[in-house]
Write an enzyme that holds these catalytic residues in place. Structure first.
Site, PDB file in Angstrom:
ATOM      1  CG  LEU A  39      -5.133  31.150 -18.053  1.00  0.00           C
ATOM      2  CD1 LEU A  39      -6.447  31.760 -18.127  1.00  0.00           C
ATOM      3  CD2 LEU A  39      -4.359  31.464 -16.692  1.00  0.00           C
ATOM      4  CG  ASP A  40      -2.017  25.237 -15.161  1.00  0.00           C
ATOM      5  OD1 ASP A  40      -1.428  25.112 -16.246  1.00  0.00           O
ATOM      6  OD2 ASP A  40      -1.491  25.533 -14.202  1.00  0.00           O
ATOM      7  N   PRO A  41      -5.860  24.040 -16.709  1.00  0.00           N
ATOM      8  CG  PRO A  41      -6.089  21.709 -17.855  1.00  0.00           C
ATOM      9  CD  PRO A  41      -4.925  22.845 -17.380  1.00  0.00           C
ATOM     10  CB  ALA A  43      -6.203  28.612 -14.122  1.00  0.00           C
TER      11      ALA A  43
END
Length: 302
Positions: A39-41, A43
């Site tokens: 997961l992107d930071p 998100a």
């Protein structure tokens, strides 16, 4: 050392997936921790971790269907296709105000089903052994190849219109490998005004829901661990082994099941009489062989 199992974490914004893995290693007292999909930071939401021998289950979780809640902002494009990047193009206010609800619905419809999607240049995809985002940060121009993904559901939940922007709250159900940032980019491009993602929350990975996850801060790892046998039984059919069958599979032998009719080759969770996960097996006719065995730490920790 904490037993083997699956851990459901509700990742906060600002943390990387590696941050969560590192914190879990300290909490659990083991280096054997992996995750089933980054997961992107920016998100938030469900991050599934595997501990000890249960990291072997992650391969089967990564490829499952995902569900997200997201906010797409129409009216501007960014370098990263999300709010963390710099704005590179902004549409005139008049063009943004002129976006019709019907056009938005048509744009969403065009991005539903099986589509060809070009991942964001700042994705974690490797290009010649190096992450795409690392190449971008180093000043290289990165253009990734399109890939087929499936958007099962792309639902508009709400629309907020303001000066200079239109925000769309959406729910997306998609195949593994889909980039929601790219959906935001492509929807905005199709409408001629640009678009990027301003919020993203993963709510489901396969059969696992964020409602069953807990924040990493203060997490009781041992108390929240889903045993490998339970996790595998959620993912796959559960097959109860006899003691001898469990021994045979552990030693790499095939087992014969006279009353078995299924020969589909779909993974099945093989559970010993003690309740621990011996491994994942596949049936070919009335015989089954191991796809992956779970080592002694799973047996000892059961």
């Amino acid at each position: 050392m904490t037993a083997s199992g699956i851990l459901l974490v509700d990742k906060p914004g600002g943390w990387t997936s590696h941050d969560i893995v590192a914190r879990t290693r300290r909490l659990a007292g083991t280096r054997k921790v992996g995750h089933a999909g980054t997961l992107d930071p920016m998100a938030t939401g469900l991050l599934i971790l595997g501990l000890n021998s249960s990291t072997r289950l992650l391969t089967y979780i990564v490829g499952t269907e995902k569900e997200y809640l997201a906010t797409i902002r129409l009216g501007a494009s960014t370098t990263t296709d999300d709010a963390e990047g710099d704005i590179v193009d902004r549409a005139p206010d008049a063009a943004i105000a002129a976006i019709a609800d019907d056009a938005i619905a048509e744009g969403i419809e065009s991005l539903t089903g099986e589509i060809e999607q070009i991942p964001s240049a700042v994705s974690a995809i490797k290009v010649d052994g190096k992450r795409a985002y690392a190449r971008v940060r180093a000043g290289e121009e990165v253009v990734l190849d399109a890939r087929s993904v499936t958007i099962s559901e792309f639902e508009l939940l709400g629309t907020t219109r303001a000066e200079g922007a239109v925000d769309l709250d959406v729910r997306v159900v998609c195949s593994s490998g889909t980039y929601i940032r790219s959906l935001a980019r492509d929807l905005g491009a199709g409408l001629g005004v640009g678009g990027h993602l301003t919020a993203l929350r993963r709510t489901r990975v396969g059969p696992f829901s964020v409602q069953d996850a807990r924040p990493i801060e203060g997490l009781d790892v041992a108390g929240r661990l889903v045993p490998a046998a339970d996790a595998a039984s959620i993912l796959f059919e559960r097959f109860e082994l006899s003691e001898q069958q469990a021994i045979d599979l552990t030693h790499g032998k095939r087992i014969h099941v006279p009353d078995r009719e299924d020969g589909s080759g779909v993974p099945v969770a093989a559970i010993a009489p003690t309740g621990h996960l011996v491994g994942l097996i596949e049936f070919r006719g009335k015989e089954a062989r191991s796809l992956v065995n779970f080592p002694a730490d799973e047996i000892a920790d059961a």
